[in-house]
Design a protein around this motif. Structure first.
Motif, PDB file in Angstrom:
ATOM      1  N   GLY A 212     -21.928 -89.835 103.471  1.00  0.00           N
ATOM      2  CA  GLY A 212     -22.831 -90.898 103.068  1.00  0.00           C
ATOM      3  C   GLY A 212     -23.633 -90.596 101.811  1.00  0.00           C
ATOM      4  N   LYS A 213     -24.353 -91.619 101.349  1.00  0.00           N
ATOM      5  CA  LYS A 213     -25.055 -91.525 100.068  1.00  0.00           C
ATOM      6  C   LYS A 213     -26.209 -90.526 100.108  1.00  0.00           C
ATOM      7  N   ALA A 214     -26.942 -90.476 101.202  1.00  0.00           N
ATOM      8  CA  ALA A 214     -28.068 -89.546 101.278  1.00  0.00           C
ATOM      9  C   ALA A 214     -27.594 -88.102 101.159  1.00  0.00           C
ATOM     10  N   ALA A 215     -26.487 -87.786 101.822  1.00  0.00           N
ATOM     11  CA  ALA A 215     -25.926 -86.436 101.723  1.00  0.00           C
ATOM     12  C   ALA A 215     -25.451 -86.146 100.304  1.00  0.00           C
ATOM     13  N   ALA A 216     -24.894 -87.162  99.655  1.00  0.00           N
ATOM     14  CA  ALA A 216     -24.432 -86.985  98.272  1.00  0.00           C
ATOM     15  C   ALA A 216     -25.605 -86.697  97.345  1.00  0.00           C
ATOM     16  N   VAL A 217     -26.692 -87.457  97.493  1.00  0.00           N
ATOM     17  CA  VAL A 217     -27.874 -87.245  96.656  1.00  0.00           C
ATOM     18  C   VAL A 217     -28.414 -85.837  96.857  1.00  0.00           C
ATOM     19  N   LYS A 218     -28.524 -85.419  98.111  1.00  0.00           N
ATOM     20  CA  LYS A 218     -29.042 -84.081  98.400  1.00  0.00           C
ATOM     21  C   LYS A 218     -28.150 -83.004  97.807  1.00  0.00           C
ATOM     22  N   GLN A 219     -26.827 -83.180  97.917  1.00  0.00           N
ATOM     23  CA  GLN A 219     -25.903 -82.177  97.405  1.00  0.00           C
ATOM     24  C   GLN A 219     -25.982 -82.089  95.889  1.00  0.00           C
ATOM     25  N   LEU A 220     -26.051 -83.226  95.219  1.00  0.00           N
ATOM     26  CA  LEU A 220     -26.153 -83.216  93.759  1.00  0.00           C
ATOM     27  C   LEU A 220     -27.451 -82.546  93.318  1.00  0.00           C
ATOM     28  N   ARG A 221     -28.549 -82.912  93.955  1.00  0.00           N
ATOM     29  CA  ARG A 221     -29.839 -82.346  93.553  1.00  0.00           C
ATOM     30  C   ARG A 221     -29.869 -80.832  93.776  1.00  0.00           C
ATOM     31  N   THR A 222     -29.349 -80.406  94.922  1.00  0.00           N
ATOM     32  CA  THR A 222     -29.329 -78.975  95.228  1.00  0.00           C
ATOM     33  C   THR A 222     -28.470 -78.212  94.232  1.00  0.00           C
ATOM     34  N   THR A 223     -27.300 -78.749  93.914  1.00  0.00           N
ATOM     35  CA  THR A 223     -26.403 -78.067  92.984  1.00  0.00           C
ATOM     36  C   THR A 223     -27.009 -77.985  91.596  1.00  0.00           C
ATOM     37  N   ALA A 224     -27.674 -79.049  91.161  1.00  0.00           N
ATOM     38  CA  ALA A 224     -28.331 -79.016  89.857  1.00  0.00           C
ATOM     39  C   ALA A 224     -29.442 -77.977  89.834  1.00  0.00           C
ATOM     40  N   LEU A 225     -30.234 -77.924  90.908  1.00  0.00           N
ATOM     41  CA  LEU A 225     -31.313 -76.948  90.974  1.00  0.00           C
ATOM     42  C   LEU A 225     -30.780 -75.520  90.979  1.00  0.00           C
ATOM     43  N   GLU A 226     -29.647 -75.314  91.610  1.00  0.00           N
ATOM     44  CA  GLU A 226     -29.065 -73.971  91.661  1.00  0.00           C
ATOM     45  C   GLU A 226     -28.542 -73.525  90.305  1.00  0.00           C
ATOM     46  N   SER A 227     -28.422 -74.456  89.372  1.00  0.00           N
ATOM     47  CA  SER A 227     -27.975 -74.111  88.025  1.00  0.00           C
ATOM     48  C   SER A 227     -29.119 -73.615  87.149  1.00  0.00           C
ATOM     49  N   THR A 228     -30.336 -73.636  87.656  1.00  0.00           N
ATOM     50  CA  THR A 228     -31.487 -73.138  86.907  1.00  0.00           C
ATOM     51  C   THR A 228     -31.769 -71.689  87.299  1.00  0.00           C
ATOM     52  N   PRO A 229     -32.356 -70.857  86.422  1.00  0.00           N
ATOM     53  CA  PRO A 229     -32.735 -71.214  85.065  1.00  0.00           C
ATOM     54  C   PRO A 229     -31.516 -71.456  84.179  1.00  0.00           C
ATOM     55  N   TYR A 230     -31.648 -72.402  83.273  1.00  0.00           N
ATOM     56  CA  TYR A 230     -30.537 -72.789  82.432  1.00  0.00           C
ATOM     57  C   TYR A 230     -30.123 -71.657  81.508  1.00  0.00           C
ATOM     58  N   VAL A 231     -28.834 -71.547  81.299  1.00  0.00           N
ATOM     59  CA  VAL A 231     -28.289 -70.487  80.465  1.00  0.00           C
ATOM     60  C   VAL A 231     -27.891 -71.036  79.118  1.00  0.00           C
ATOM     61  N   ASP A 232     -27.849 -70.177  78.125  1.00  0.00           N
ATOM     62  CA  ASP A 232     -27.423 -70.605  76.804  1.00  0.00           C
ATOM     63  C   ASP A 232     -25.964 -71.027  76.838  1.00  0.00           C
ATOM     64  N   VAL A 233     -25.671 -72.103  76.110  1.00  0.00           N
ATOM     65  CA  VAL A 233     -24.310 -72.590  75.973  1.00  0.00           C
ATOM     66  C   VAL A 233     -23.941 -72.475  74.503  1.00  0.00           C
ATOM     67  N   ALA A 234     -22.800 -71.920  74.224  1.00  0.00           N
ATOM     68  CA  ALA A 234     -22.390 -71.735  72.826  1.00  0.00           C
ATOM     69  C   ALA A 234     -22.278 -73.070  72.132  1.00  0.00           C
ATOM     70  N   LEU A 235     -22.890 -73.205  70.971  1.00  0.00           N
ATOM     71  CA  LEU A 235     -22.865 -74.454  70.223  1.00  0.00           C
ATOM     72  C   LEU A 235     -21.706 -74.463  69.244  1.00  0.00           C
TER      73      LEU A 235
END
Length: 235
Positions: A212-235
């Protein structure tokens, strides 16, 4: 790379996959799922092949929502439509840089109408296109697919541009949100977040989530948060 604009990623669904026959109920379900805003993909059949939502549809859905609306205008002449979508209840209006002859003027017009202004960049459009309109912009949208259709695959080669936009925003000192749209799933949101995005549009994946949508929202938010602190990306 540190994302200084937001500590909490914003999850914003596109209503393109919704059942249009019950759009009010769909909006209620999205709000109940914990989304931060709702995006309306407005397509005119010219700038992109499809035709979607007129302002009357959005206005009819607005009383059903407890969160804000944003209109993503994928149209050839956005200036003629701005007021109608603001009047329909969209607090944030996104125009495409590729469609605006006088982008600075268009963004200023959006603010004059009482809405927040935003500019979208197609995957091929360089970040520097918005360098001289940052003071007129509340949000920059980096498209991670070519606009016009839902369900497309994420283009990872846009991530260096997201990182460049993140640097431009941080150096400006302005409170500009950095949004990504196209192919955002639990597998792709991490790369976009690591590059510096803080607002994430999800459509097809969210609607298809088995829990369902609530689980999707939670999963997206959690995954985005786990990507912090943000790392440098080669430009």
């Amino acid at each position: 790379m540190t994302n200084s604009s937001a500590t909490q990623p914003l999850i914003v669904p596109s209503v393109l996959p919704a059942d249009f026959a019950r759009i009010g109920d769909e909006v209620v379900e999205l709000c109940d799922a914990g989304v931060d805003r709702i995006q309306w993909d407005v397509m005119d059949g010219v700038f992109v092949p499809n035709i979607t939502f007129g302002p009357d549809v959005i206005a009819a859905a607005r009383p059903h929502s407890t969160v804000g609306f944003e209109a993503h205008l994928m149209v050839v002449d956005p200036d003629e439509l701005l007021k109608r979508y603001v009047d329909a209840g969209c607090e944030l209006i996104i125009v495409h840089a590729e469609a605006c002859t006088h982008l600075h003027r268009t963004l200023g017009h959006i603010r004059d109408l009482g809405a927040r202004s935003a500019v979208a960049l197609n995957p091929h459009t360089p970040a520097e296109v918005v360098a001289h309109v940052l003071s007129e912009t509340d949000l920059i949208l980096a498209m991670t697919v070519n606009p016009g259709f839902g369900g497309q695959s994420y283009i990872p080669s846009v991530e260096p541009k997201i990182a460049r936009l993140r640097t431009m925003i941080d150096e400006s000192g302005l409170p500009i949100e950095l949004e990504v749209d196209g192919g955002i799933t639990d597998k792709t949101i991490g790369g976009a977040a690591a590059a510096g995005a803080d607002v994430f549009i999800s459509g097809s994946w969210m609607y298809a989530h088995p829990d369902g949508k609530a689980a999707a929202v939670k999963q997206l938010r959690t995954t985005a948060l786990e990507s912090t602190p943000y790392v440098d990306v080669a430009l």
